[in-house]
Design an enzyme around this catalytic site. Structure first.
Site, PDB file in Angstrom:
ATOM      1  N   TYR A   1       0.705  -1.195   0.042  1.00  0.00           N
ATOM      2  CA  TYR A   1      -0.002  -0.156   0.219  1.00  0.00           C
ATOM      3  C   TYR A   1       0.975   1.199   0.015  1.00  0.00           C
ATOM      4  O   TYR A   1       1.723   1.335   0.914  1.00  0.00           O
ATOM      5  CB  TYR A   1      -0.977   0.011   1.164  1.00  0.00           C
ATOM      6  CG  TYR A   1      -1.660  -1.123   1.283  1.00  0.00           C
ATOM      7  CD1 TYR A   1      -2.994  -1.219   0.240  1.00  0.00           C
ATOM      8  CD2 TYR A   1      -1.723  -2.321   1.696  1.00  0.00           C
ATOM      9  CE1 TYR A   1      -3.884  -2.105   0.160  1.00  0.00           C
ATOM     10  CE2 TYR A   1      -2.589  -3.435   1.541  1.00  0.00           C
ATOM     11  CZ  TYR A   1      -3.646  -3.427   0.659  1.00  0.00           C
ATOM     12  OH  TYR A   1      -4.332  -4.388   0.659  1.00  0.00           O
ATOM     13  N   SER A   2       0.581   2.279  -0.695  1.00  0.00           N
ATOM     14  CA  SER A   2       1.283   3.447  -0.874  1.00  0.00           C
ATOM     15  C   SER A   2       1.216   4.226   0.516  1.00  0.00           C
ATOM     16  O   SER A   2      -0.087   4.316   0.789  1.00  0.00           O
ATOM     17  CB  SER A   2       0.955   4.383  -2.143  1.00  0.00           C
ATOM     18  OG  SER A   2       0.868   3.569  -3.366  1.00  0.00           O
TER      19      SER A   2
ATOM     20  N   CYS B   1       0.162   6.851 -11.336  1.00  0.00           N
ATOM     21  CA  CYS B   1      -0.185   5.828 -10.240  1.00  0.00           C
ATOM     22  C   CYS B   1      -1.700   5.613 -10.170  1.00  0.00           C
ATOM     23  O   CYS B   1      -2.538   6.336 -10.422  1.00  0.00           O
ATOM     24  CB  CYS B   1       0.164   6.718  -8.992  1.00  0.00           C
ATOM     25  SG  CYS B   1       0.166   5.510  -7.549  1.00  0.00           S
TER      26      CYS B   1
ATOM     27  N   GLU C   1       3.792   3.872 -11.326  1.00  0.00           N
ATOM     28  CA  GLU C   1       3.343   2.834 -10.190  1.00  0.00           C
ATOM     29  C   GLU C   1       2.159   2.396 -10.557  1.00  0.00           C
ATOM     30  O   GLU C   1       1.142   3.258  -9.977  1.00  0.00           O
ATOM     31  CB  GLU C   1       3.672   3.387  -8.895  1.00  0.00           C
ATOM     32  CG  GLU C   1       3.380   1.932  -7.965  1.00  0.00           C
ATOM     33  CD  GLU C   1       4.380   2.680  -6.519  1.00  0.00           C
ATOM     34  OE1 GLU C   1       5.263   2.515  -6.390  1.00  0.00           O
ATOM     35  OE2 GLU C   1       3.301   2.942  -5.598  1.00  0.00           O
TER      36      GLU C   1
ATOM     37  N   TYR D   1      -1.200  -0.989 -10.778  1.00  0.00           N
ATOM     38  CA  TYR D   1      -1.311  -2.162 -10.185  1.00  0.00           C
ATOM     39  C   TYR D   1      -2.841  -2.492 -10.412  1.00  0.00           C
ATOM     40  O   TYR D   1      -3.349  -2.010 -11.047  1.00  0.00           O
ATOM     41  CB  TYR D   1      -1.087  -1.988  -8.651  1.00  0.00           C
ATOM     42  CG  TYR D   1      -1.692  -0.917  -7.782  1.00  0.00           C
ATOM     43  CD1 TYR D   1      -3.122  -0.929  -7.279  1.00  0.00           C
ATOM     44  CD2 TYR D   1      -0.757   0.057  -7.506  1.00  0.00           C
ATOM     45  CE1 TYR D   1      -3.403   0.254  -6.682  1.00  0.00           C
ATOM     46  CE2 TYR D   1      -1.343   1.338  -6.838  1.00  0.00           C
ATOM     47  CZ  TYR D   1      -2.551   1.317  -6.560  1.00  0.00           C
ATOM     48  OH  TYR D   1      -3.142   2.297  -5.692  1.00  0.00           O
TER      49      TYR D   1
HETATM   50  C1  LIG Z   1       3.181  -0.747  -5.629  1.00  0.00           C
HETATM   51  C2  LIG Z   1       1.798  -1.209  -5.103  1.00  0.00           C
HETATM   52  C3  LIG Z   1       1.150  -0.204  -4.378  1.00  0.00           C
HETATM   53  C4  LIG Z   1      -0.277  -0.336  -4.047  1.00  0.00           C
HETATM   54  N1  LIG Z   1      -0.907   0.894  -3.317  1.00  0.00           N
HETATM   55  C5  LIG Z   1      -2.129   0.501  -3.045  1.00  0.00           C
HETATM   56  C6  LIG Z   1      -3.022   1.634  -2.407  1.00  0.00           C
HETATM   57  O1  LIG Z   1      -2.629   2.750  -2.217  1.00  0.00           O
HETATM   58  N2  LIG Z   1      -4.143   1.427  -2.026  1.00  0.00           N
HETATM   59  C7  LIG Z   1      -4.886   0.237  -2.478  1.00  0.00           C
HETATM   60  O2  LIG Z   1      -6.236   0.209  -2.174  1.00  0.00           O
HETATM   61  N3  LIG Z   1      -4.120  -0.793  -3.066  1.00  0.00           N
HETATM   62  C8  LIG Z   1      -3.099  -0.574  -3.293  1.00  0.00           C
HETATM   63  N4  LIG Z   1      -2.236  -1.739  -4.195  1.00  0.00           N
HETATM   64  C9  LIG Z   1      -2.908  -2.917  -4.229  1.00  0.00           C
HETATM   65  C10 LIG Z   1      -2.973  -3.733  -2.996  1.00  0.00           C
HETATM   66  O3  LIG Z   1      -1.660  -4.146  -2.888  1.00  0.00           O
HETATM   67  C11 LIG Z   1      -3.746  -5.219  -3.186  1.00  0.00           C
HETATM   68  O4  LIG Z   1      -3.397  -5.755  -4.406  1.00  0.00           O
HETATM   69  C12 LIG Z   1      -5.213  -4.880  -3.192  1.00  0.00           C
HETATM   70  O5  LIG Z   1      -5.594  -4.326  -1.935  1.00  0.00           O
HETATM   71  C13 LIG Z   1      -5.992  -6.326  -3.222  1.00  0.00           C
HETATM   72  O6  LIG Z   1      -5.420  -7.109  -2.221  1.00  0.00           O
HETATM   73  P1  LIG Z   1      -6.446  -8.015  -1.374  1.00  0.00           P
HETATM   74  O7  LIG Z   1      -5.628  -8.897  -0.304  1.00  0.00           O
HETATM   75  O8  LIG Z   1      -7.623  -7.488  -0.635  1.00  0.00           O
HETATM   76  O9  LIG Z   1      -6.899  -8.867  -2.547  1.00  0.00           O
HETATM   77  P2  LIG Z   1      -6.712 -10.499  -3.052  1.00  0.00           P
HETATM   78  O10 LIG Z   1      -7.044 -11.308  -1.821  1.00  0.00           O
HETATM   79  O11 LIG Z   1      -4.980 -10.594  -3.058  1.00  0.00           O
HETATM   80  O12 LIG Z   1      -7.202 -10.839  -4.074  1.00  0.00           O
HETATM   81  C14 LIG Z   1      -6.919 -10.127  -5.128  1.00  0.00           C
HETATM   82  C15 LIG Z   1      -7.949  -9.767  -6.176  1.00  0.00           C
HETATM   83  O13 LIG Z   1      -8.645 -11.022  -6.367  1.00  0.00           O
HETATM   84  C16 LIG Z   1      -9.955 -10.745  -6.336  1.00  0.00           C
HETATM   85  N5  LIG Z   1     -10.759 -12.091  -5.344  1.00  0.00           N
HETATM   86  C17 LIG Z   1     -10.143 -12.622  -4.472  1.00  0.00           C
HETATM   87  N6  LIG Z   1     -10.856 -13.768  -4.205  1.00  0.00           N
HETATM   88  C18 LIG Z   1     -11.960 -13.688  -4.936  1.00  0.00           C
HETATM   89  C19 LIG Z   1     -13.225 -14.648  -5.181  1.00  0.00           C
HETATM   90  N7  LIG Z   1     -13.444 -15.769  -4.115  1.00  0.00           N
HETATM   91  N8  LIG Z   1     -13.945 -14.242  -6.167  1.00  0.00           N
HETATM   92  C20 LIG Z   1     -14.009 -13.202  -6.774  1.00  0.00           C
HETATM   93  N9  LIG Z   1     -12.899 -12.366  -6.845  1.00  0.00           N
HETATM   94  C21 LIG Z   1     -11.840 -12.747  -5.853  1.00  0.00           C
HETATM   95  C22 LIG Z   1     -10.345  -9.808  -5.128  1.00  0.00           C
HETATM   96  O14 LIG Z   1     -11.272  -8.892  -5.632  1.00  0.00           O
HETATM   97  C23 LIG Z   1      -9.127  -8.990  -5.565  1.00  0.00           C
HETATM   98  O15 LIG Z   1      -9.312  -8.001  -6.478  1.00  0.00           O
HETATM   99  C24 LIG Z   1      -0.859  -1.519  -4.288  1.00  0.00           C
HETATM  100  C25 LIG Z   1      -0.115  -2.499  -5.045  1.00  0.00           C
HETATM  101  C26 LIG Z   1       1.131  -2.337  -5.546  1.00  0.00           C
HETATM  102  C27 LIG Z   1       1.793  -3.206  -6.289  1.00  0.00           C
END
Ligand SMILES: Cc1cc2nc3c(=O)[nH]c(=O)nc-3n(C[C@H](O)[C@H](O)[C@H](O)COP(=O)(O)OP(=O)(O)OC[C@H]3O[C@@H](n4cnc5c(N)ncnc54)[C@H](O)[C@@H]3O)c2cc1C
Length: 394
Positions: free
Chosen positions: A193-194, A352, A392, A394
């Site tokens: 997360y940023s 971003c 950046e 994602y």
């Molecule tokens: C450099 C960088 C900076 C970032 N900065 C931010 C930030 O500032 N703010 C921010 O909000 N995010 C940011 N992200 C994204 C963040 O890291 C996560 O990827 C995001 O929050 C999703 O993680 P999660 O664990 O909730 O989803 P995960 O559990 O990892 O799931 C990934 C995706 O799959 C989908 N999914 C999972 N299970 C199911 C299912 N059963 N059915 C349907 N769909 C499903 C979810 O909806 C999700 O979109 C950043 C990413 C990077 C690489």
């Protein structure tokens, strides 16, 4: 090998030898010779009293080390040593290092491979806490930024780092490790997360950070973070990122282009400028894409910033009664100003947010520069090579 420790250091290239830190240290852990001001790790109690009075941020430096640098060594330095890739040598480190590095590389790939930090950016601390050594923060607040019913639940989360030294720069990210286990029975990997607050804290001179997090349906970590309540504990790693950083040069023109939570680093950039150079004008531009104003994080506070300080172009694709507008349309609408800015060696571009916007932004810059009789590809390459073009997504 000794257990890793965090060593507090002062950057000799930035320090102006005012000795304010030395005066603020209650236990005499900061000392100097004719050349450098240094922190004696034998004495330092990590109280952080020295941080606030430092006018330059030279004091904001830490390295994770297996052998601490003596004051005699520090007296000789002309510049700080690099952070050794220490965590990778430790159990539990390599897999996480690689996973996070891959995420960052992928997020930065839109800038065309390895990029450079802006020349005037401060030197970042990276990998201070890895999976073998995560740090616990405490939630100070969780505030919903987007309207109920807007179709987007984005939160502003403030995390107090307590007395853990946690030095960040605008543009860096942290990892959050959600509780529980994945399908294979292994602890969840961190999500990045940023950081949306500036280097001296969400509240100035405070050891806290803020994040801007969107709840993803079924997402493990985003739901964990968006559900956090005041006083809850949160497990963090980081900080990460050594190129997507803000230039310290006050002459830098900064063009910021984002969608949704991509606004997080730009909130940090803007706040840092507001705190350090509030009288500057016509240096910051923000192109912000969202479906509607009620789903655009920080819409209210942003509107209050005068356009002379931060020129804002909101690009709303589903605003009732308005024509659809995407970030590329916003860029085209500012063609004349952008074509002029891109000729200037002090201009920086930061993109971003959603990966999907990259193509439109690229096409828009191509069009703008071609109308001005210039080759966008050449300009972009030059900017990238001089640390002035950053992506950046994602
Ligand atoms: C450099 C960088 C900076 C970032 N900065 C931010 C930030 O500032 N703010 C921010 O909000 N995010 C940011 N992200 C994204 C963040 O890291 C996560 O990827 C995001 O929050 C999703 O993680 P999660 O664990 O909730 O989803 P995960 O559990 O990892 O799931 C990934 C995706 O799959 C989908 N999914 C999972 N299970 C199911 C299912 N059963 N059915 C349907 N769909 C499903 C979810 O909806 C999700 O979109 C950043 C990413 C990077 C690489």
């Amino acid at each position: 090998m000794n257990a890793p420790v965090k060593q507090h250091l002062i950057d000799p290239e930035i320090c102006i030898r005012c000795h304010a830190c030395e005066e603020a240290c209650p236990i005499g852990a900061i000392t100097h010779n004719d050349d450098n001001v240094v922190v004696d790790m034998e004495k330092c109690g990590h109280c952080l009293n020295c941080i606030g009075p430092c006018p330059t941020g030279a004091i904001d430096n830490w390295r994770v080390v297996d052998r601490t640098y003596s004051i005699e060594e520090q007296f000789e330095w002309m510049e700080l040593p690099e952070q050794q890739d220490f965590a990778a040598e430790n159990e539990g480190g390599p897999a996480l290092d690689e996973a996070i590095q891959n995420l960052l590389n992928e997020a930065h790939s839109g800038a065309g491979g390895a990029t450079r930090a802006p020349q005037s950016a401060s030197m970042p601390v990276i990998n201070q806490h890895m999976i073998s050594d995560p740090v616990k923060g405490r939630v100070q607040g969780n505030f919903r930024l987007t309207e109920e019913g807007s179709g987007s639940d984005v939160r502003h989360i403030i995390i107090d780092m307590g007395d853990h030294p946690f030095s960040i720069l605008e543009g860096q990210s942290i990892g959050i490790i959600p509780p529980g286990f994945d399908g294979a029975g292994k602890p969840h990997l961190p999500r990045l997360y940023s950081i949306s607050s500036p280097r001296d804290g969400e509240r100035p001179k405070t050891n806290n950070i803020s994040l801007t997090v969107k709840r993803e349906e079924h997402g493990i970590c985003s739901n964990h973070v968006c559900d956090l309540e005041r006083d809850d504990e949160v497990v963090l790693v980081g900080p990460f990122g050594s190129t997507f950083l803000m230039p310290n040069d006050p002459d830098a023109n900064i063009i910021m282009i984002c969608t949704g939570t991509g606004s997080a680093p730009f909130r940090a950039f803007t706040m840092q400028r507001q705190r350090t150079a509030p009288d500057l004008a016509n240096k910051l531009m923000l192109f912000f894409g969202a479906r509607s104003s009620d789903s655009l994080p920080y819409f209210g506070p942003l509107e209050k910033i005068p356009d002379s300080f931060l020129k804002k172009v909101f690009c709303l694709s589903r605003e009732p009664g308005e024509p659809k507008k995407y970030v590329q349309d916003g860029l085209i609408g500012e063609s004349a100003a952008l074509a002029k800015l891109l000729e200037e060696p002090e201009t920086y571009i930061y993109i971003c947010g959603l990966k999907a916007m990259e193509e439109g932004v690229e096409t828009a810059f191509g069009e703008i520069m071609s109308k001005a009789g210039r080759d966008w590809h050449k300009i972009k390459t030059l900017m990238r090579e001089s640390g002035r073009y950053h992506v950046e997504t994602y």
